[in-house]
Scaffold this active site. Structure first.
Site, PDB file in Angstrom:
ATOM      1  N   HIS A 180      29.616  52.655 -29.269  1.00 49.49           N
ATOM      2  CA  HIS A 180      29.270  52.327 -27.876  1.00 49.49           C
ATOM      3  C   HIS A 180      29.913  51.048 -27.358  1.00 49.49           C
ATOM      4  O   HIS A 180      29.674  50.677 -26.208  1.00 49.49           O
ATOM      5  CB  HIS A 180      27.749  52.214 -27.714  1.00 49.49           C
ATOM      6  CG  HIS A 180      27.031  53.526 -27.784  1.00 49.49           C
ATOM      7  ND1 HIS A 180      26.871  54.347 -26.688  1.00 49.49           N
ATOM      8  CD2 HIS A 180      26.443  54.153 -28.818  1.00 49.49           C
ATOM      9  CE1 HIS A 180      26.197  55.423 -27.053  1.00 49.49           C
ATOM     10  NE2 HIS A 180      25.928  55.331 -28.345  1.00 49.49           N
TER      11      HIS A 180
ATOM     12  N   LYS B 129      23.045  45.597 -13.534  1.00 51.00           N
ATOM     13  CA  LYS B 129      23.369  45.860 -14.935  1.00 51.00           C
ATOM     14  C   LYS B 129      23.068  44.576 -15.706  1.00 51.00           C
ATOM     15  O   LYS B 129      22.796  43.538 -15.103  1.00 51.00           O
ATOM     16  CB  LYS B 129      24.843  46.242 -15.102  1.00 51.00           C
ATOM     17  CG  LYS B 129      25.829  45.287 -14.413  1.00 51.00           C
ATOM     18  CD  LYS B 129      27.261  45.766 -14.485  1.00 51.00           C
ATOM     19  CE  LYS B 129      27.557  46.881 -13.499  1.00 51.00           C
ATOM     20  NZ  LYS B 129      27.943  48.123 -14.144  1.00 51.00           N
ATOM     21  N   ARG B 130      23.115  44.621 -17.039  1.00 47.40           N
ATOM     22  CA  ARG B 130      22.899  43.396 -17.807  1.00 47.40           C
ATOM     23  C   ARG B 130      23.907  42.327 -17.373  1.00 47.40           C
ATOM     24  O   ARG B 130      25.032  42.635 -16.997  1.00 47.40           O
ATOM     25  CB  ARG B 130      23.024  43.677 -19.309  1.00 47.40           C
ATOM     26  CG  ARG B 130      21.851  44.445 -19.905  1.00 47.40           C
ATOM     27  CD  ARG B 130      20.538  43.691 -19.787  1.00 47.40           C
ATOM     28  NE  ARG B 130      20.473  42.560 -20.681  1.00 47.40           N
ATOM     29  CZ  ARG B 130      19.831  42.567 -21.841  1.00 47.40           C
ATOM     30  NH1 ARG B 130      19.187  43.632 -22.260  1.00 47.40           N
ATOM     31  NH2 ARG B 130      19.827  41.493 -22.619  1.00 47.40           N
TER      32      ARG B 130
ATOM     33  N   LYS C 150      31.171  41.984 -17.663  1.00 47.04           N
ATOM     34  CA  LYS C 150      30.827  42.807 -16.490  1.00 47.04           C
ATOM     35  C   LYS C 150      31.217  42.111 -15.181  1.00 47.04           C
ATOM     36  O   LYS C 150      31.186  42.706 -14.117  1.00 47.04           O
ATOM     37  CB  LYS C 150      29.333  43.157 -16.513  1.00 47.04           C
ATOM     38  CG  LYS C 150      28.967  44.092 -17.681  1.00 47.04           C
ATOM     39  CD  LYS C 150      27.475  44.345 -17.745  1.00 47.04           C
ATOM     40  CE  LYS C 150      27.056  45.152 -18.964  1.00 47.04           C
ATOM     41  NZ  LYS C 150      27.393  46.591 -18.863  1.00 47.04           N
TER      42      LYS C 150
ATOM     43  N   THR D 294      26.896  54.002 -17.225  1.00 47.53           N
ATOM     44  CA  THR D 294      26.168  55.170 -16.703  1.00 47.53           C
ATOM     45  C   THR D 294      25.604  54.876 -15.317  1.00 47.53           C
ATOM     46  O   THR D 294      25.396  55.785 -14.527  1.00 47.53           O
ATOM     47  CB  THR D 294      25.030  55.592 -17.654  1.00 47.53           C
ATOM     48  OG1 THR D 294      24.300  54.426 -18.048  1.00 47.53           O
ATOM     49  CG2 THR D 294      25.570  56.307 -18.885  1.00 47.53           C
TER      50      THR D 294
ATOM     51  N   LYS E 217      25.186  57.173 -11.691  1.00 53.83           N
ATOM     52  CA  LYS E 217      23.950  57.285 -10.901  1.00 53.83           C
ATOM     53  C   LYS E 217      24.232  56.977  -9.429  1.00 53.83           C
ATOM     54  O   LYS E 217      23.749  57.664  -8.531  1.00 53.83           O
ATOM     55  CB  LYS E 217      22.883  56.338 -11.461  1.00 53.83           C
ATOM     56  CG  LYS E 217      22.380  56.776 -12.838  1.00 53.83           C
ATOM     57  CD  LYS E 217      21.655  55.665 -13.585  1.00 53.83           C
ATOM     58  CE  LYS E 217      21.471  56.068 -15.048  1.00 53.83           C
ATOM     59  NZ  LYS E 217      20.985  54.959 -15.885  1.00 53.83           N
TER      60      LYS E 217
END
Length: 809
Positions: free
Chosen positions: A344, A535-536, A541, A643, A647
């Site tokens: 992952h 998101k985290r 990111k 993911t 969404k």
């Protein structure tokens, strides 16, 4: 003017009609009233909303139990008007925050899909007493609070003490004439709690089994003296700490003994449970019938969800060799054919590498087995690549430099028959770089399985308005076969459909704006572009790139206040790992920027920045349907899949993103012209790594960027503490692994294109429809069907098993 229907009213209209029409309504009412009666305590006659919630949950659980039992038998042998505010009751339910962002949520989607596809599957994990922390923002800083999610009980779970299992730790290894024994161990009991997982309209109810740690009754009491008894009983807590709390790190490895205990606890209990079921031929029987393990890989598939359950490989070998007396080669063949591994992440700091010393103390027999696996593996490599000692060093399960460690990803690769990444680009990176040597050795093992999301939760449940307008056009088959959404391409130019999709989005925005005003006391412009990054919080990111854009917009409005600007509300949400300093600083920066921008009268409602506190599934279900723009802006090559991106796509947001993770396949499905792609590709990042990335070159060359960084350095956003953001500036200027400045110009330009298109509601909505219509690939049903056929060797089915009251076939 009539108010828009509540989500509950909309859900009643669409094809998934909850309890209504499923069973005799009067029976449901009786059942509900019975549960309500038993929920109330003797001295209390007035029911609270929580009493109603538990009574309703128990009624639904009763409805599932018959199907649950029938599902187990089937596979292992062969709207009531209750006068309740359903939305209020829904809010009472606690989030089961038993994972860290994407990985845990992915598992939940997978369980939903496995049940919907009629697969006889169990999901195993830990029943953490305290899940992912609740995030409070105090003075702009993240503060963690314990998530006591079980304080009122959990109506969905059922304790199964009859399946309690002993798990061993510590001790020593005896090599005797009658085999190897692990002795003098400390025993902890694993108590299973079962939660039903219903499939969609097929009467299948699978099981999620979560383990809770319990001290055995004799724990520490064998040699107590008169004064030691109380302390011995109190020490039981130490044993039960194993399932006390979730480690809150996402994409970061923390090599703590308690964490290793959690991993082995899960694996050991689960394997014993699987083997018990394998040995028993009759449903519900605990008496062993099968004695040969030859058929084990034909009956059992174990999917390792990242390396956290990697100890399943040596544990299965220990059980087969030491306990079941299977010879090594046969045991190894069974283990490899049973296990498969999903990777992952490619971030080096996230890869699990356990110190040998820790394993030697906690799991001495497992360390011996790992050494034996490694020796046999390296002998094989040596035979194929004689004299290539560097290759042996790179591929060894044991890392010898510095502190001696076991590389758990290497263990998973060697001990599995299939290895997969979670998006095409990620699977390619694994083969080309991270696990290149292993791919060269056994290329047939490597696959791709692009992640997916369940449309039941992430469309029908969270966005019933959109689900309904889709069903009006193409029927409701898309709920269990998301590829049907392609039929919406015929409606891209349909004025009525364009109007309906835009209207639903506006309703969702109004509802979310009202929620923000109520919860955060922030008033926002519901006609502004809702620009969302949830998101985290992590450097890769690149929430910082988003921040730089917001400050740039602010500076542009301040410079030309009379110009027309497309109004924007930028929302960032997510938790930072408690020990991750820069991530916590990023949260403080977002709140500080918001404090300046949101209170500047010249800006007005043209630009707002909001930090969404305590981002979690239940908040995602509110914000995602309301978003216009989805921010997926990680440095190319760092986000395995994502993911959240899927969404947003399914719920009618357009994506601004890099060519990273599943964004690549989203652009492929929707067409690059219907998604806002910017920035470096993986090849560009690799080239920059070779040449060297110099942030100062961009700072010197781009005036707007320089202005933003100077504002951060000078304390413009922290006037009382001018040095507050020096660590962020220093990181961006001197050691930014994720190259924020290198994508700044392309990102700003791309955001200008976003604003330009947003002015044209009709053209924007056409692109939205194209995105929704091409999101079918990103159903977790498709992902799970591929795992089933290509890794587990089973065929999904849409067969509906008989309901509990139907005669059995």
């Amino acid at each position: 003017m009539s108010l828009p229907l509540s989500d509950y009213e909309k859900r009643k209209q669409i094809s998934v009609r909850g309890l209504a029409g499923v069973e005799n309504v009067s029976d449901l009412k009786k059942n509900f009233n019975r549960h309500l009666h038993f929920t109330l305590v003797k001295d209390r006659n007035v029911a609270t909303p929580r009493d109603y919630y538990f009574a309703l949950a128990h009624t639904v659980r009763d409805h599932l139990v018959g199907r649950w039992i029938r599902t187990q038998q089937y596979y292992y042998e062969k709207d009531p008007k209750l006068g309740l505010d359903m939305e209020e009751l829904q809010e009472i339910e606690e989030d089961a925050g038993l994972g860290n962002g994407g990985l845990g949520r992915l598992a939940a989607c997978f369980l939903d899909s496995m049940a919907t596809l009629g697969l006889a599957a169990y999901g195993y994990g830990i029943r953490y007493e305290f899940g992912i922390f609740n995030q409070k923002i105090s003075g702009g800083w993240q503060v963690e609070e314990a998530d006591d999610w079980l304080r009122y009980g959990n109506p969905w779970e059922k304790a199964r003490p009859e399946y309690m299992i002993p798990v061993h730790f510590y001790g020593r290894v005896d090599h005797g004439p009658d085999g190897t024994k692990w002795v003098d161990t400390q025993v902890i009991l694993a108590l299973p709690y079962d939660t039903p997982v219903p499939g969609y309209r097929n009467n299948t109810v699978n099981t999620m089994r979560l383990w809770s740690a319990r001290a055995p009754n004799e724990f520490n009491l064998k040699d107590f003296n008169v004064g030691g008894y109380i302390q011995a009983v109190l020490d039981r807590n130490l044993a039960e700490n194993i399932s006390r709390v979730l480690y809150p790190n996402d994409n970061f490895f923390e090599g703590k003994e308690l964490r290793l205990k959690q991993e082995y606890f899960t694996v050991a209990a689960t394997l014993q449970d699987i083997i018990r079921r394998f040995k028993s031929s009759k449903f519900g029987s605990r008496d062993p019938v099968r004695t040969s393990f030859d058929a084990f890989p034909d009956k059992v598939a174990i999917q390792l969800n990242d390396t956290h359950p990697s100890l399943a490989i040596p544990e299965l070998m220990r059980v087969l060799v030491d306990i079941e007396k299977v010879d090594w080669d046969k045991a190894w063949d069974i283990t490899v054919r049973t296990c498969a591994y999903t990777n992952h992440t490619v971030l080096p700091e996230a890869l699990e590498r356990w110190p040998v010393q820790l394993l030697e103390t906690l799991l001495p027999r497992h360390l011996e087995i790992i050494y034996e696996i490694n020796q046999r593996f390296l002998d094989k490599v040596k035979a194929l690549f004689p004299g290539d000692f560097d290759r042996l060093r790179r591929m060894s399960l044991v890392e010898e430099s510095g502190i001696k460690r076991i590389n758990m990803a290497h263990l998973c690769i060697v001990g599995s028959h299939a290895i997969n990444g979670v998006a095409r680009i990620h699977s390619d990176i694994i083969k080309k770089s991270v696990f290149k040597d292993f791919y060269e050795l056994e290329p047939h093992k490597f696959q791709n399985k692009t992640n997916g999301i369940t449309p039941r939760r992430w469309l029908v449940l969270c966005n019933p308005g959109l689900a309904e307008v889709i069903a009006e056009r193409i029927g409701d088959e898309y709920i269990s076969d998301l590829d049907h959404l392609k039929k919406l391409l015929a409606y891209v130019d349909d004025e009525g459909f364009i109007r309906d999709v835009a209207k639903i989005k506006q309703e969702n925005k109004l509802k979310f704006a009202a929620y923000l005003e109520k919860e955060y006391k922030v008033k926002i412009n519901p006609n502004s572009l809702f620009d969302v990054q949830v998101k985290r919080i992590h450097e890769y990111k690149r929430q910082l790139l988003n921040c730089l854009h917001v400050i740039t917009l602010y500076n542009r409005i301040k410079k030309e206040p009379n110009q027309h600007f497309v109004p924007r509300t930028v929302m960032i949400g997510g938790k930072a790992a408690p020990g991750y300093h820069i991530a916590k600083m990023i949260i403080k920066l977002v709140t500080a920027i918001g404090d300046v921008i949101n209170n500047d009268p010249i800006i007005g409602d043209r630009l707002k920045m909001i930090f969404l506190e305590n981002y979690r599934v239940s908040l995602a279900e509110k914000v995602i349907p309301a978003a216009d723009l989805s921010e997926q802006i990680s440095t190319a090559g760092t986000e395995a899949s994502g993911t959240g991106n899927m969404k947003f796509m399914l719920n009618g947001a357009l994506t601004i993103g890099t060519m990273d993770g599943a964004n690549v396949e989203m652009a492929e499905e929707a067409g690059e012209e219907n998604i806002f792609i910017f920035g470096m590709r993986v090849e560009d990042v690799e080239e920059m790594d070779r040449k060297g990335y110099c942030a100062k070159d961009y700072y010197d060359r781009i005036p707007e960027l320089r202005q933003v960084i100077d504002q951060l350095s000078s304390g413009f956003f922290s006037p009382k503490q001018p040095q507050l953001f020096k660590d962020i500036v220093n990181m961006l200027m001197n050691n930014d692994r994720f190259k924020v400045f290198a994508d700044y110009e392309a990102y700003i330009k791309c955001q200008e294109n976003v604003s330009a298109l947003y002015k044209n509601t009709k053209e924007w909505t056409k692109k939205v429809i194209k995105n929704i219509a091409t999101s079918g690939k990103f159903s977790s049903d498709r992902t799970i069907a591929q795992y089933a056929r290509e890794i587990w060797g089973v065929e999904p089915t849409h067969h509906k098993i008989p309901a509990p009251d139907d005669p059995r076939e």
